[in-house]
Design a protein around this motif. Sequence first.
Motif, PDB file in Angstrom:
ATOM      1  N   PHE A 124       2.766  18.977  11.746  1.00  0.00           N
ATOM      2  CA  PHE A 124       2.890  18.127  10.489  1.00  0.00           C
ATOM      3  C   PHE A 124       4.156  18.165   9.678  1.00  0.00           C
ATOM      4  CE2 PHE A 124      -1.449  19.564  11.027  1.00  0.00           C
ATOM      5  CZ  PHE A 124      -2.067  18.449  10.830  1.00  0.00           C
ATOM      6  N   LEU A 125       4.662  17.159   9.085  1.00  0.00           N
ATOM      7  CA  LEU A 125       5.766  17.046   8.170  1.00  0.00           C
ATOM      8  C   LEU A 125       5.257  16.626   6.836  1.00  0.00           C
ATOM      9  CD1 LEU A 125       8.948  16.906   7.783  1.00  0.00           C
ATOM     10  CD2 LEU A 125       8.648  14.298   8.124  1.00  0.00           C
ATOM     11  N   MET A 126       5.777  17.485   5.952  1.00  0.00           N
ATOM     12  CA  MET A 126       5.224  17.264   4.248  1.00  0.00           C
ATOM     13  C   MET A 126       6.503  17.266   3.805  1.00  0.00           C
ATOM     14  SD  MET A 126       1.706  19.037   4.310  1.00  0.00           S
ATOM     15  CE  MET A 126       1.185  18.136   2.756  1.00  0.00           C
ATOM     16  N   PHE A 127       6.593  16.223   2.708  1.00  0.00           N
ATOM     17  CA  PHE A 127       7.873  16.535   1.908  1.00  0.00           C
ATOM     18  C   PHE A 127       7.385  17.509   0.709  1.00  0.00           C
ATOM     19  CE2 PHE A 127       8.917  12.493   3.879  1.00  0.00           C
ATOM     20  CZ  PHE A 127      10.066  12.989   4.778  1.00  0.00           C
ATOM     21  N   SER A 128       8.000  18.261   0.350  1.00  0.00           N
ATOM     22  CA  SER A 128       7.782  19.256  -0.815  1.00  0.00           C
ATOM     23  C   SER A 128       8.319  18.620  -2.193  1.00  0.00           C
ATOM     24  CB  SER A 128       7.978  20.661  -0.620  1.00  0.00           C
ATOM     25  OG  SER A 128       9.476  20.695  -0.568  1.00  0.00           O
ATOM     26  N   ASP A 129       9.750  18.047  -1.913  1.00  0.00           N
ATOM     27  CA  ASP A 129      10.464  17.693  -3.184  1.00  0.00           C
ATOM     28  C   ASP A 129      11.219  16.452  -2.791  1.00  0.00           C
ATOM     29  OD1 ASP A 129       9.463  19.262  -5.527  1.00  0.00           O
ATOM     30  OD2 ASP A 129      10.583  20.920  -4.453  1.00  0.00           O
TER      31      ASP A 129
ATOM     32  N   MET B 289      14.200  14.246 -10.198  1.00  0.00           N
ATOM     33  CA  MET B 289      13.081  14.213  -9.187  1.00  0.00           C
ATOM     34  C   MET B 289      13.146  12.525  -8.941  1.00  0.00           C
ATOM     35  SD  MET B 289      12.054  16.938  -8.569  1.00  0.00           S
ATOM     36  CE  MET B 289      10.354  16.803  -7.913  1.00  0.00           C
ATOM     37  N   LEU B 290      12.996  12.441  -7.587  1.00  0.00           N
ATOM     38  CA  LEU B 290      12.407  11.213  -7.071  1.00  0.00           C
ATOM     39  C   LEU B 290      10.896  11.146  -7.007  1.00  0.00           C
ATOM     40  CD1 LEU B 290      13.213   8.536  -6.022  1.00  0.00           C
ATOM     41  CD2 LEU B 290      13.409   9.309  -3.740  1.00  0.00           C
ATOM     42  N   GLU B 291      10.175  10.227  -7.468  1.00  0.00           N
ATOM     43  CA  GLU B 291       8.719  10.276  -7.592  1.00  0.00           C
ATOM     44  C   GLU B 291       8.077   9.584  -6.400  1.00  0.00           C
ATOM     45  OE1 GLU B 291       5.337   8.389 -10.442  1.00  0.00           O
ATOM     46  OE2 GLU B 291       7.221   8.658 -11.285  1.00  0.00           O
ATOM     47  N   PHE B 292       7.285  10.629  -5.904  1.00  0.00           N
ATOM     48  CA  PHE B 292       6.442   9.937  -4.866  1.00  0.00           C
ATOM     49  C   PHE B 292       5.243   8.940  -5.274  1.00  0.00           C
ATOM     50  CE2 PHE B 292       7.426  14.313  -3.550  1.00  0.00           C
ATOM     51  CZ  PHE B 292       8.069  14.130  -2.026  1.00  0.00           C
ATOM     52  N   LYS B 293       5.117   7.783  -4.460  1.00  0.00           N
ATOM     53  CA  LYS B 293       4.135   7.108  -4.922  1.00  0.00           C
ATOM     54  C   LYS B 293       3.003   7.131  -4.143  1.00  0.00           C
ATOM     55  CE  LYS B 293       6.286   4.772  -8.354  1.00  0.00           C
ATOM     56  NZ  LYS B 293       5.335   5.003  -9.823  1.00  0.00           N
TER      57      LYS B 293
ATOM     58  N   GLU C   1       9.425   6.083  -5.668  1.00  0.00           N
ATOM     59  CA  GLU C   1       9.610   4.992  -6.550  1.00  0.00           C
ATOM     60  C   GLU C   1      10.870   4.291  -6.270  1.00  0.00           C
ATOM     61  OE1 GLU C   1      12.091   6.602 -10.074  1.00  0.00           O
ATOM     62  OE2 GLU C   1      11.651   8.710  -9.286  1.00  0.00           O
ATOM     63  N   GLU C   2      11.171   3.048  -6.791  1.00  0.00           N
ATOM     64  CA  GLU C   2      12.335   2.357  -6.488  1.00  0.00           C
ATOM     65  C   GLU C   2      13.589   3.007  -7.041  1.00  0.00           C
ATOM     66  OE1 GLU C   2      13.906  -2.091  -7.971  1.00  0.00           O
ATOM     67  OE2 GLU C   2      11.640  -1.885  -7.886  1.00  0.00           O
ATOM     68  N   TYR C   3      14.393   3.026  -5.920  1.00  0.00           N
ATOM     69  CA  TYR C   3      15.709   3.846  -5.873  1.00  0.00           C
ATOM     70  C   TYR C   3      16.695   3.302  -5.029  1.00  0.00           C
ATOM     71  CZ  TYR C   3      19.029   7.936  -6.145  1.00  0.00           C
ATOM     72  OH  TYR C   3      19.935   8.509  -6.097  1.00  0.00           O
ATOM     73  N   ASN C   4      18.033   3.240  -5.302  1.00  0.00           N
ATOM     74  CA  ASN C   4      19.059   2.688  -4.259  1.00  0.00           C
ATOM     75  C   ASN C   4      19.963   3.636  -4.032  1.00  0.00           C
ATOM     76  OD1 ASN C   4      17.579   0.164  -3.725  1.00  0.00           O
ATOM     77  ND2 ASN C   4      18.473  -0.792  -5.566  1.00  0.00           N
ATOM     78  N   GLY C   5      20.119   4.932  -4.153  1.00  0.00           N
ATOM     79  CA  GLY C   5      20.869   5.751  -3.958  1.00  0.00           C
ATOM     80  C   GLY C   5      20.570   6.830  -2.998  1.00  0.00           C
ATOM     81  N   ARG C   6      21.384   7.915  -2.944  1.00  0.00           N
ATOM     82  CA  ARG C   6      21.163   8.861  -1.879  1.00  0.00           C
ATOM     83  C   ARG C   6      20.042   9.899  -2.403  1.00  0.00           C
ATOM     84  NH1 ARG C   6      26.500  11.202   0.790  1.00  0.00           N
ATOM     85  NH2 ARG C   6      27.126   9.180   1.969  1.00  0.00           N
ATOM     86  N   ALA C   7      19.194  10.448  -1.601  1.00  0.00           N
ATOM     87  CA  ALA C   7      18.352  11.365  -2.018  1.00  0.00           C
ATOM     88  C   ALA C   7      18.261  12.609  -1.123  1.00  0.00           C
ATOM     89  CB  ALA C   7      16.871  11.005  -2.530  1.00  0.00           C
ATOM     90  N   LYS C   8      17.827  13.888  -1.315  1.00  0.00           N
ATOM     91  CA  LYS C   8      17.306  14.579  -0.448  1.00  0.00           C
ATOM     92  C   LYS C   8      16.013  14.837  -0.348  1.00  0.00           C
ATOM     93  CE  LYS C   8      21.479  17.521  -0.304  1.00  0.00           C
ATOM     94  NZ  LYS C   8      22.377  18.839  -0.550  1.00  0.00           N
ATOM     95  N   LEU C   9      15.312  14.849   0.621  1.00  0.00           N
ATOM     96  CA  LEU C   9      13.789  15.012   0.787  1.00  0.00           C
ATOM     97  C   LEU C   9      13.545  16.451   1.507  1.00  0.00           C
ATOM     98  CD1 LEU C   9      13.203  11.495   2.152  1.00  0.00           C
ATOM     99  CD2 LEU C   9      13.085  12.245  -0.198  1.00  0.00           C
ATOM    100  N   TYR C  10      13.125  17.583   0.656  1.00  0.00           N
ATOM    101  CA  TYR C  10      12.906  18.744   1.070  1.00  0.00           C
ATOM    102  C   TYR C  10      11.539  18.761   1.828  1.00  0.00           C
ATOM    103  CZ  TYR C  10      16.887  20.246  -1.296  1.00  0.00           C
ATOM    104  OH  TYR C  10      18.251  20.262  -1.984  1.00  0.00           O
ATOM    105  N   LEU C  11      11.378  19.375   2.940  1.00  0.00           N
ATOM    106  CA  LEU C  11      10.176  19.312   3.812  1.00  0.00           C
ATOM    107  C   LEU C  11       9.677  20.338   4.208  1.00  0.00           C
ATOM    108  CD1 LEU C  11      11.320  19.681   6.967  1.00  0.00           C
ATOM    109  CD2 LEU C  11      12.447  17.661   6.459  1.00  0.00           C
ATOM    110  N   ASN C  12       8.618  20.424   4.477  1.00  0.00           N
ATOM    111  CA  ASN C  12       7.753  21.549   5.263  1.00  0.00           C
ATOM    112  C   ASN C  12       7.270  21.148   6.664  1.00  0.00           C
ATOM    113  OD1 ASN C  12       7.959  23.445   3.209  1.00  0.00           O
ATOM    114  ND2 ASN C  12       5.903  22.414   2.064  1.00  0.00           N
TER     115      ASN C  12
END
Length: 193
Positions: free
Chosen positions: A130-135, A143-147, A165-176
Amino acid sequence: MSKPLIDVPKEKLQQVRMDMFRKVQREKKIKKRIVSVTFIAILCLSLILSIRVSPTIASRVAKISGFQAIVSAIAIDKGIKDIVPKGEDFIEVDFGTKEILMKPNYFNGDISAAPQSVSVTMNKDNQGKFLMFSDAIKEDGTMLEFKGISISRDEQYVVETTQFEEYNGRAKLYLNYYANPIGKNIELNIPLQ
């Protein structure tokens, strides 16, 4: 008519009584030993299993003098070791260009970016993982909001798509990312809100 009395030698009778008494005493001692040894064996086995199963019990027992070596030899849990190497526990995504800038080396699925979503495609052979994004953190540290999340399956692949959420930049998605400890064919319904 009276029956004739049988003459039994008293010494012989006394000897038979003493032999039977010793035999009964021996059997009682053997029975006591068996019960004692069984009790001690069960106690030792339960201690060993407790140490193997529970790190908390193992750490408490290790504090007793002389037990440190025993606990270290018995314990399964040698400390929690994640499969995620330090510093590589995130996926970096540019939502503006829809590119995956970085993904961990240990992750063997395909990752793709779309407007406001990230899709992870895994072979059905890896369905037990499984892959789950934690943050999800934006470039500015907010924070980038999960929808939501959707999962689709076909004969060969499982695709997990996470919407943001709507966003057009870079983001780090932390995962488990972890293997399913229960086995294949498990479904999780995780409400996001």
